[in-house]
Write an enzyme that holds these catalytic residues in place. Structure first.
Site, PDB file in Angstrom:
ATOM      1  N   GLN A  33       0.163  -3.831  -7.051  1.00  0.00           N
ATOM      2  CA  GLN A  33       0.217  -2.649  -7.735  1.00  0.00           C
ATOM      3  C   GLN A  33       2.100  -2.346  -7.407  1.00  0.00           C
ATOM      4  OE1 GLN A  33      -2.684   0.671  -6.664  1.00  0.00           O
ATOM      5  NE2 GLN A  33      -2.933  -0.707  -4.994  1.00  0.00           N
ATOM      6  N   VAL A  46       5.753  -3.008  -7.239  1.00  0.00           N
ATOM      7  CA  VAL A  46       7.278  -3.267  -8.157  1.00  0.00           C
ATOM      8  C   VAL A  46       8.298  -4.018  -7.673  1.00  0.00           C
ATOM      9  CG1 VAL A  46       6.221  -1.589  -9.708  1.00  0.00           C
ATOM     10  CG2 VAL A  46       8.006  -1.072  -8.055  1.00  0.00           C
ATOM     11  N   GLY A  97      -3.099  -2.945   2.187  1.00  0.00           N
ATOM     12  CA  GLY A  97      -1.968  -1.704   2.057  1.00  0.00           C
ATOM     13  C   GLY A  97      -1.889  -1.212   0.821  1.00  0.00           C
ATOM     14  N   THR A  98      -3.086  -0.648   0.286  1.00  0.00           N
ATOM     15  CA  THR A  98      -3.231   0.557  -0.636  1.00  0.00           C
ATOM     16  C   THR A  98      -4.035   1.747  -0.096  1.00  0.00           C
ATOM     17  OG1 THR A  98      -3.470   0.860  -3.021  1.00  0.00           O
ATOM     18  CG2 THR A  98      -4.881  -0.827  -1.790  1.00  0.00           C
ATOM     19  N   SER A  99      -3.390   2.599  -0.668  1.00  0.00           N
ATOM     20  CA  SER A  99      -4.320   4.071  -0.291  1.00  0.00           C
ATOM     21  C   SER A  99      -5.387   4.230  -1.473  1.00  0.00           C
ATOM     22  CB  SER A  99      -3.428   5.276  -0.477  1.00  0.00           C
ATOM     23  OG  SER A  99      -2.802   5.151  -1.773  1.00  0.00           O
ATOM     24  N   HIS A 153       1.543  -2.935 -12.345  1.00  0.00           N
ATOM     25  CA  HIS A 153       2.665  -1.884 -12.642  1.00  0.00           C
ATOM     26  C   HIS A 153       4.129  -2.361 -12.826  1.00  0.00           C
ATOM     27  CE1 HIS A 153      -0.498   0.792  -9.984  1.00  0.00           C
ATOM     28  NE2 HIS A 153      -0.890   0.545 -11.353  1.00  0.00           N
ATOM     29  N   GLU A 161      -4.746   2.280   8.353  1.00  0.00           N
ATOM     30  CA  GLU A 161      -5.463   3.569   8.117  1.00  0.00           C
ATOM     31  C   GLU A 161      -6.858   3.532   7.184  1.00  0.00           C
ATOM     32  OE1 GLU A 161      -1.297   5.910   8.233  1.00  0.00           O
ATOM     33  OE2 GLU A 161      -2.448   6.335   6.761  1.00  0.00           O
TER      34      GLU A 161
HETATM   35  C1  BV8 Z   1      -3.320   5.107 -16.771  1.00  0.00           C
HETATM   36  C2  BV8 Z   1       4.826   2.242 -10.421  1.00  0.00           C
HETATM   37  C3  BV8 Z   1      -4.507   5.513 -18.821  1.00  0.00           C
HETATM   38  C4  BV8 Z   1       6.018   3.251 -10.757  1.00  0.00           C
HETATM   39  C5  BV8 Z   1       2.876   3.318 -10.064  1.00  0.00           C
HETATM   40  C6  BV8 Z   1      -9.332   7.271 -13.516  1.00  0.00           C
HETATM   41  C7  BV8 Z   1      -9.048   6.078 -14.436  1.00  0.00           C
HETATM   42  C8  BV8 Z   1      -7.664   5.949 -14.993  1.00  0.00           C
HETATM   43  C9  BV8 Z   1      -6.792   6.764 -14.718  1.00  0.00           C
HETATM   44  C10 BV8 Z   1      -6.877   7.715 -13.872  1.00  0.00           C
HETATM   45  C11 BV8 Z   1      -8.111   7.852 -13.288  1.00  0.00           C
HETATM   46  N1  BV8 Z   1      -8.100   9.073 -12.434  1.00  0.00           N
HETATM   47  C12 BV8 Z   1      -6.464   9.285 -12.732  1.00  0.00           C
HETATM   48  C13 BV8 Z   1      -5.853   8.627 -13.565  1.00  0.00           C
HETATM   49  C14 BV8 Z   1      -4.402   8.820 -13.888  1.00  0.00           C
HETATM   50  C15 BV8 Z   1      -3.674   8.125 -12.745  1.00  0.00           C
HETATM   51  C16 BV8 Z   1      -4.009   8.016 -11.501  1.00  0.00           C
HETATM   52  O1  BV8 Z   1      -4.415   7.059 -10.911  1.00  0.00           O
HETATM   53  N2  BV8 Z   1      -3.688   9.200 -10.885  1.00  0.00           N
HETATM   54  C17 BV8 Z   1      -3.968   9.336  -9.221  1.00  0.00           C
HETATM   55  C18 BV8 Z   1      -2.928   9.986  -8.650  1.00  0.00           C
HETATM   56  C19 BV8 Z   1      -5.371   9.979  -9.280  1.00  0.00           C
HETATM   57  N3  BV8 Z   1      -3.478   6.901 -13.423  1.00  0.00           N
HETATM   58  C20 BV8 Z   1      -2.443   6.459 -14.184  1.00  0.00           C
HETATM   59  O2  BV8 Z   1      -1.672   7.156 -14.811  1.00  0.00           O
HETATM   60  C21 BV8 Z   1      -2.290   4.866 -14.659  1.00  0.00           C
HETATM   61  N4  BV8 Z   1      -2.502   4.841 -16.150  1.00  0.00           N
HETATM   62  O3  BV8 Z   1      -4.615   5.152 -16.145  1.00  0.00           O
HETATM   63  O4  BV8 Z   1      -3.532   4.879 -18.070  1.00  0.00           O
HETATM   64  C22 BV8 Z   1      -4.192   6.778 -19.006  1.00  0.00           C
HETATM   65  C23 BV8 Z   1      -3.382   7.094 -20.044  1.00  0.00           C
HETATM   66  C24 BV8 Z   1      -3.207   8.680 -20.438  1.00  0.00           C
HETATM   67  C25 BV8 Z   1      -3.567   9.569 -19.507  1.00  0.00           C
HETATM   68  C26 BV8 Z   1      -4.213   9.268 -18.626  1.00  0.00           C
HETATM   69  C27 BV8 Z   1      -4.530   7.857 -18.182  1.00  0.00           C
HETATM   70  C28 BV8 Z   1      -1.086   4.424 -14.229  1.00  0.00           C
HETATM   71  C29 BV8 Z   1      -0.806   4.409 -12.582  1.00  0.00           C
HETATM   72  C30 BV8 Z   1       0.606   3.528 -12.295  1.00  0.00           C
HETATM   73  C31 BV8 Z   1       1.373   4.511 -11.736  1.00  0.00           C
HETATM   74  N5  BV8 Z   1       2.627   3.947 -11.167  1.00  0.00           N
HETATM   75  N6  BV8 Z   1       3.796   2.535  -9.590  1.00  0.00           N
HETATM   76  C32 BV8 Z   1       6.774   3.030  -9.428  1.00  0.00           C
HETATM   77  O5  BV8 Z   1       6.448   2.476  -8.300  1.00  0.00           O
HETATM   78  O6  BV8 Z   1       7.581   3.771  -9.475  1.00  0.00           O
HETATM   79  S1  BV8 Z   1       1.737   4.005  -8.853  1.00  0.00           S
HETATM   80  C33 BV8 Z   1       2.167   3.750  -7.201  1.00  0.00           C
HETATM   81  O7  BV8 Z   1       1.309   4.574  -6.421  1.00  0.00           O
HETATM   82  C34 BV8 Z   1       1.927   2.471  -6.675  1.00  0.00           C
HETATM   83  O8  BV8 Z   1       2.420   1.484  -7.877  1.00  0.00           O
HETATM   84  C35 BV8 Z   1       0.456   2.351  -6.521  1.00  0.00           C
HETATM   85  O9  BV8 Z   1      -0.315   1.848  -7.559  1.00  0.00           O
HETATM   86  C36 BV8 Z   1       0.220   3.691  -6.206  1.00  0.00           C
HETATM   87  C37 BV8 Z   1      -0.205   4.031  -4.973  1.00  0.00           C
HETATM   88  O10 BV8 Z   1       0.542   3.452  -3.988  1.00  0.00           O
HETATM   89  P1  BV8 Z   1       0.078   2.435  -2.939  1.00  0.00           P
HETATM   90  O11 BV8 Z   1       0.428   1.344  -3.149  1.00  0.00           O
HETATM   91  O12 BV8 Z   1      -1.256   2.422  -2.423  1.00  0.00           O
HETATM   92  O13 BV8 Z   1       0.754   3.000  -1.586  1.00  0.00           O
HETATM   93  P2  BV8 Z   1       0.719   4.322  -0.691  1.00  0.00           P
HETATM   94  O14 BV8 Z   1       1.836   4.672  -0.258  1.00  0.00           O
HETATM   95  O15 BV8 Z   1      -0.032   5.290  -1.542  1.00  0.00           O
HETATM   96  O16 BV8 Z   1      -0.386   3.895   0.255  1.00  0.00           O
HETATM   97  C38 BV8 Z   1       0.326   2.881   1.261  1.00  0.00           C
HETATM   98  C39 BV8 Z   1      -0.738   2.210   2.028  1.00  0.00           C
HETATM   99  O17 BV8 Z   1      -0.447   1.281   2.820  1.00  0.00           O
HETATM  100  C40 BV8 Z   1      -1.616   3.383   2.810  1.00  0.00           C
HETATM  101  O18 BV8 Z   1      -3.025   3.274   2.828  1.00  0.00           O
HETATM  102  C41 BV8 Z   1      -1.263   2.855   4.308  1.00  0.00           C
HETATM  103  O19 BV8 Z   1      -1.901   3.205   5.484  1.00  0.00           O
HETATM  104  C42 BV8 Z   1      -0.779   1.446   4.117  1.00  0.00           C
HETATM  105  N7  BV8 Z   1       0.070   0.727   5.069  1.00  0.00           N
HETATM  106  C43 BV8 Z   1       1.251   1.396   5.606  1.00  0.00           C
HETATM  107  N8  BV8 Z   1       1.767   0.307   6.386  1.00  0.00           N
HETATM  108  C44 BV8 Z   1       0.999  -0.681   6.025  1.00  0.00           C
HETATM  109  C45 BV8 Z   1      -0.055  -0.542   5.345  1.00  0.00           C
HETATM  110  N9  BV8 Z   1      -1.142  -1.487   5.008  1.00  0.00           N
HETATM  111  C46 BV8 Z   1      -0.891  -2.562   5.589  1.00  0.00           C
HETATM  112  N10 BV8 Z   1       0.172  -2.895   6.463  1.00  0.00           N
HETATM  113  C47 BV8 Z   1       1.207  -2.096   6.670  1.00  0.00           C
HETATM  114  N11 BV8 Z   1       2.122  -2.447   7.618  1.00  0.00           N
END
Ligand code: BV8
Length: 254
Positions: free
Chosen positions: A104, A106, A191-193, A122, A219
């Site tokens: 995921q 970039v 490493g994804t939430s 992504h 976590e």
């Molecule tokens: C889409 C690029 C169709 C940009 C990103 C159900 C089905 C389909 C769609 C949806 C759905 N429900 C809702 C949706 C809409 C939406 C969505 O999912 N919303 C969420 C908020 C509910 N999805 C979309 O819009 C997607 N498109 O479905 O198209 C459509 C068309 C029209 C209308 C609706 C749908 C597109 C989603 C892509 C968005 N772009 N990134 C940029 O980077 O600027 S998202 C971005 O956040 C990331 O790419 C990643 O995907 C996302 C989550 O981030 P994570 O990578 O998980 O990072 P996060 O900070 O959250 O967590 C970090 C984790 O690491 C934590 O758990 C932490 O504990 C852990 N960690 C920390 N340190 C460590 C570690 N792990 C290991 N080692 C460590 N040291």
């Protein structure tokens, strides 16, 4: 944090697996010094919700703000390198006959660590495209003070070549990742939430198709209850330990 103990059954399952898929998120790059997606808004960005910036409407409303946010993130990436977690996944790719890494992220760090069987679900922040034609532009002049740079072909604003919320993922990348999830014997979720879809859905697909689901995350996440194995540790520590346990006869990565 201590190196996690790797269950013998997990090490054996990974070593014996011929088909493995991995899904990574921002956490795998955290130990490289790249803020995770939600933390990406530290400092100047602390007052914005990333889901308010990574959207087409945010770009339409305030193209300079969004362009500057990505320019700041590109600047951060110019000073970081892959960490042992990225390297471990590149090693697993070389050891498993049928492997695919779906990220995921970039940030381009998996490719820099040597991963080749890789899909960027992504997009990639290093690439810039025309916001109208969606054609990638290799070079652009950094803008003046007011606006993002414009497309040399049509004059529309340029934008990062990443998938924003409400934008569809690249069909081929998602199809490759989905097919790999459906055939995997082991799936590593690192490493994804696991809150963003459809990427998070790949873990459910793999599990439903019979894969052993392994979560690597300090976590808990919505996937924790679904996982067969949980390595509650940073991926830069847990993934090298997993490789060492599954392939003990391999020399340790330098
Ligand atoms: C889409 C690029 C169709 C940009 C990103 C159900 C089905 C389909 C769609 C949806 C759905 N429900 C809702 C949706 C809409 C939406 C969505 O999912 N919303 C969420 C908020 C509910 N999805 C979309 O819009 C997607 N498109 O479905 O198209 C459509 C068309 C029209 C209308 C609706 C749908 C597109 C989603 C892509 C968005 N772009 N990134 C940029 O980077 O600027 S998202 C971005 O956040 C990331 O790419 C990643 O995907 C996302 C989550 O981030 P994570 O990578 O998980 O990072 P996060 O900070 O959250 O967590 C970090 C984790 O690491 C934590 O758990 C932490 O504990 C852990 N960690 C920390 N340190 C460590 C570690 N792990 C290991 N080692 C460590 N040291």
């Amino acid at each position: 944090m201590d190196t996690p103990a790797i269950a013998a059954a997990l090490a054996r399952a990974l070593r014996r697996a011929t088909r493995v898929v991995a899904l990574t998120g921002a956490g795998i790059s955290a130990e490289s010094g790249v803020p995770t997606f939600r933390d990406a808004l530290t400092g100047l960005w602390a007052k914005f919700d990333p889901r308010e910036l990574a959207t087409p409407s945010a770009f339409a409303r305030n193209p300079k703000l969004v362009w500057d946010w990505y320019a700041a993130r590109r600047e951060t990436l110019a000073h970081v390198v892959p960490n042992p977690g990225h390297v471990a996944l590149a090693r697993i790719e070389a050891l498993v006959p049928d492997f695919l890494l779906a990220t995921q992220n970039v940030d381009g760090l998996h490719a820099r660590a040597g991963s080749r069987l890789l899909v960027e679900l992504h997009g990639n922040i290093a690439r810039v495209k025309c916001s109208r034609e969606h054609r990638v532009v290799a070079h652009w002049a950094e803008p003046g003070d007011d606006l993002p740079p414009r497309c040399p072909h049509c004059g529309a604003f340029l934008r990062p070549d990443v998938v924003w919320f409400e934008e569809s993922l690249p069909e081929d990348a998602l199809a490759r990742a989905d097919a790999a999830a459906r055939r995997a014997e082991v799936m590593l979720v690192v490493g994804t939430s696991a809150e963003v879809w459809p990427a998070a859905g790949l873990a459910h697909t793999a599990k439903a198709a019979g894969a052993r689901l392994v979560e690597v995350n300090p976590e808990a996440t919505p996937l924790s209850a679904l996982a067969d194995d949980v390595l509650r540790a940073p991926s830069g520590v847990a993934l090298p330990a997993l490789v060492a346990a599954a392939w003990p006869d391999l020399p340790q990565a330098t």
